[in-house]
Structures are given as C-alpha cells and as structure tokens.
Design a protein around this motif. Structure first.
Motif, mmCIF file in Angstrom:
data_model
loop_
_atom_site.group_PDB
_atom_site.id
_atom_site.type_symbol
_atom_site.label_atom_id
_atom_site.label_comp_id
_atom_site.label_asym_id
_atom_site.label_seq_id
_atom_site.Cartn_x
_atom_site.Cartn_y
_atom_site.Cartn_z
ATOM 1 N N ALA A 5 79.704 -32.203 -21.070
ATOM 2 C CA ALA A 5 79.089 -33.230 -21.901
ATOM 3 C C ALA A 5 78.445 -34.000 -21.851
ATOM 4 N N PRO A 6 78.521 -33.912 -19.924
ATOM 5 C CA PRO A 6 77.863 -34.593 -19.422
ATOM 6 C C PRO A 6 76.321 -34.642 -19.047
ATOM 7 N N GLN A 7 76.440 -33.269 -19.200
ATOM 8 C CA GLN A 7 74.838 -32.450 -19.184
ATOM 9 C C GLN A 7 74.173 -32.414 -20.815
ATOM 10 N N LEU A 8 75.149 -32.785 -22.029
ATOM 11 C CA LEU A 8 74.320 -32.708 -23.439
ATOM 12 C C LEU A 8 73.952 -34.395 -23.448
ATOM 13 N N ILE A 9 74.619 -34.740 -23.103
ATOM 14 C CA ILE A 9 74.522 -36.684 -23.313
ATOM 15 C C ILE A 9 73.067 -36.388 -22.001
ATOM 16 N N GLU A 10 72.884 -36.024 -20.880
ATOM 17 C CA GLU A 10 71.516 -36.088 -20.457
ATOM 18 C C GLU A 10 70.357 -35.332 -20.732
ATOM 19 N N GLN A 11 71.108 -34.258 -21.954
ATOM 20 C CA GLN A 11 69.230 -33.658 -21.921
ATOM 21 C C GLN A 11 69.237 -34.780 -23.131
ATOM 22 N N ALA A 12 69.542 -35.275 -23.833
ATOM 23 C CA ALA A 12 69.836 -36.194 -25.583
ATOM 24 C C ALA A 12 68.961 -37.419 -25.257
ATOM 25 N N VAL A 13 69.695 -37.573 -23.472
ATOM 26 C CA VAL A 13 68.979 -39.669 -23.672
ATOM 27 C C VAL A 13 67.857 -39.456 -22.632
ATOM 28 N N ARG A 14 67.471 -37.676 -22.412
ATOM 29 C CA ARG A 14 66.339 -37.762 -21.803
ATOM 30 C C ARG A 14 65.310 -37.981 -22.460
ATOM 31 N N GLY A 15 65.817 -36.905 -23.099
ATOM 32 C CA GLY A 15 64.609 -36.468 -24.661
ATOM 33 C C GLY A 15 64.063 -37.671 -25.964
ATOM 34 N N VAL A 16 65.556 -37.859 -25.949
ATOM 35 C CA VAL A 16 64.862 -39.891 -26.689
ATOM 36 C C VAL A 16 63.721 -40.756 -25.663
ATOM 37 N N ILE A 64 77.926 -45.744 -29.089
ATOM 38 C CA ILE A 64 77.967 -45.041 -29.814
ATOM 39 C C ILE A 64 79.261 -44.711 -30.101
ATOM 40 N N GLU A 65 79.424 -44.533 -31.703
ATOM 41 C CA GLU A 65 80.206 -43.429 -32.056
ATOM 42 C C GLU A 65 80.058 -41.867 -32.715
ATOM 43 N N ILE A 66 79.826 -40.977 -32.710
ATOM 44 C CA ILE A 66 80.141 -39.335 -32.970
ATOM 45 C C ILE A 66 80.531 -38.751 -33.034
ATOM 46 N N ARG A 67 80.201 -38.061 -33.830
ATOM 47 C CA ARG A 67 81.515 -36.593 -34.148
ATOM 48 C C ARG A 67 80.606 -35.837 -32.773
ATOM 49 N N ARG A 68 82.031 -35.367 -32.029
ATOM 50 C CA ARG A 68 81.204 -34.005 -31.342
ATOM 51 C C ARG A 68 80.938 -32.772 -31.056
ATOM 52 N N ASP A 69 81.640 -32.069 -32.286
ATOM 53 C CA ASP A 69 80.690 -30.724 -33.175
ATOM 54 C C ASP A 69 79.512 -31.434 -33.171
ATOM 55 N N PHE A 70 78.943 -32.508 -33.866
ATOM 56 C CA PHE A 70 77.461 -32.840 -34.561
ATOM 57 C C PHE A 70 76.732 -33.431 -33.611
ATOM 58 N N PHE A 71 77.573 -34.092 -32.608
ATOM 59 C CA PHE A 71 76.581 -34.497 -30.980
ATOM 60 C C PHE A 71 75.658 -33.142 -30.474
ATOM 61 N N ASN A 72 77.276 -32.369 -30.378
ATOM 62 C CA ASN A 72 77.064 -31.041 -30.035
ATOM 63 C C ASN A 72 75.628 -30.219 -30.469
ATOM 64 N N HIS A 77 70.089 -28.404 -30.874
ATOM 65 C CA HIS A 77 68.960 -28.000 -31.887
ATOM 66 C C HIS A 77 67.243 -28.944 -31.369
ATOM 67 N N GLY A 78 67.638 -29.338 -30.758
ATOM 68 C CA GLY A 78 66.829 -30.181 -30.036
ATOM 69 C C GLY A 78 66.204 -31.374 -30.393
ATOM 70 N N ALA A 79 66.769 -32.454 -31.312
ATOM 71 C CA ALA A 79 66.610 -33.405 -32.002
ATOM 72 C C ALA A 79 66.289 -34.216 -31.744
ATOM 73 N N LYS A 80 64.727 -34.935 -32.037
ATOM 74 C CA LYS A 80 64.071 -35.482 -31.663
ATOM 75 C C LYS A 80 64.407 -37.038 -32.462
ATOM 76 N N VAL A 81 63.882 -38.141 -31.575
ATOM 77 C CA VAL A 81 64.315 -39.817 -32.380
ATOM 78 C C VAL A 81 64.227 -39.645 -33.815
ATOM 79 N N ALA A 82 63.839 -38.990 -34.901
ATOM 80 C CA ALA A 82 63.763 -39.229 -36.065
ATOM 81 C C ALA A 82 65.028 -38.510 -36.429
ATOM 82 N N ASP A 83 65.378 -37.799 -35.663
ATOM 83 C CA ASP A 83 66.926 -36.942 -36.386
ATOM 84 C C ASP A 83 67.727 -38.052 -36.076
ATOM 85 N N TRP A 84 68.027 -38.176 -34.293
ATOM 86 C CA TRP A 84 68.834 -39.462 -34.277
ATOM 87 C C TRP A 84 69.013 -40.707 -35.626
ATOM 88 N N GLU A 85 67.813 -41.083 -36.344
ATOM 89 C CA GLU A 85 67.355 -42.340 -36.789
ATOM 90 C C GLU A 85 68.517 -42.141 -37.856
#
Length: 123
Positions: A5-16, A64-72, A77-85
């Motif tokens: 989870a920490p690595q995935l969070i870091e990857q998501a934050v770095r992407g944004v 931020i609250e999100i389901r773990r499976d959806f977050f993963n 899949h390399g979500a972009k800002v538009a995907d997060w929005e």
C-alpha cells in the motif's frame, strides 16, 4: 497485501504531482483511508517530502476515502488526474477536510487542464 500500500500510494501521488507540477510545493498532510474487506487501512502522507506512514493521520487537513481494490486498479493502470477526478465525481473516491485546501487543489488542477487543452488546440 497491506505491505504494498505505501508503494502504491507513493506511485499515485508521484503521478499526480508529475502531471500537475504546480502542486509539488504544497505543504499538506493527507490522510488516506483504504477500505478493504471488513477493515480500513489508514495512512498519513506528508507533502512535499512524500513521507508515507501507516497512521491515523489525525493532523491531516485533507482525508481521502477509497475502496482498496478500486485504488489498486487505478494505480496499476496508471491513472491520470482526469481518471482520479472522474472517480471523485462518481463517488468512488471521497475527499473531505479543510475546504480551502480542497478548493485550492481543485483550482490548480483545473488551471493545469485548461492549459493542457489550449496547448493541444494550438498544435
């Protein structure tokens, strides 16, 4: 599964932050609640130094609250800002906290996307 989870969070934050560089200097503590099967994993993300810890994040200005499976899936899949929005608009992710921070982030992202649209239109 929780150890990645920490690595995935870091990857998501770095992407944004890479996509919207104007957010990089923002000093902010974000609490992230990953809802899984019957449990909630809570993380604290301190920006701009990107310090991620498994913690309640009681000092978080934004949560931020999100389901773990959806977050993963989003991160894998390399979500972009538009995907997060879109995830926030559809209610698949929820952000709460200090309204000024939420509005500031939304404005900065909106301005960035406007500039990106203008650059594409002029090409």
């Amino acid at each position: 599964m929780s150890s990645d989870a920490p690595q995935l969070i870091e990857q998501a934050v770095r992407g944004v932050l890479e996509e919207v560089p104007a957010l990089q200097p923002l000093k902010l503590v974000v609490g992230i609640d990953l809802h899984g099967r019957g449990d909630i994993q809570q993380y604290r993300v301190q920006l701009p130094e990107m310090k991620i810890t498994k913690d309640l994040g009681t000092d978080a200005r934004v949560r931020i609250e999100i389901r773990r499976d959806f977050f993963n899936l989003m991160v894998e899949h390399g979500a972009k800002v538009a995907d997060w929005e879109q995830a926030f608009r559809e209610g698949r992710a929820k952000a709460t906290g200090v309204q000024q921070y939420l509005q500031l982030i939304a404005r900065v992202v909106e301005k960035h996307q406007e500039r990106a649209r203008l650059r594409r239109a002029h090409k």
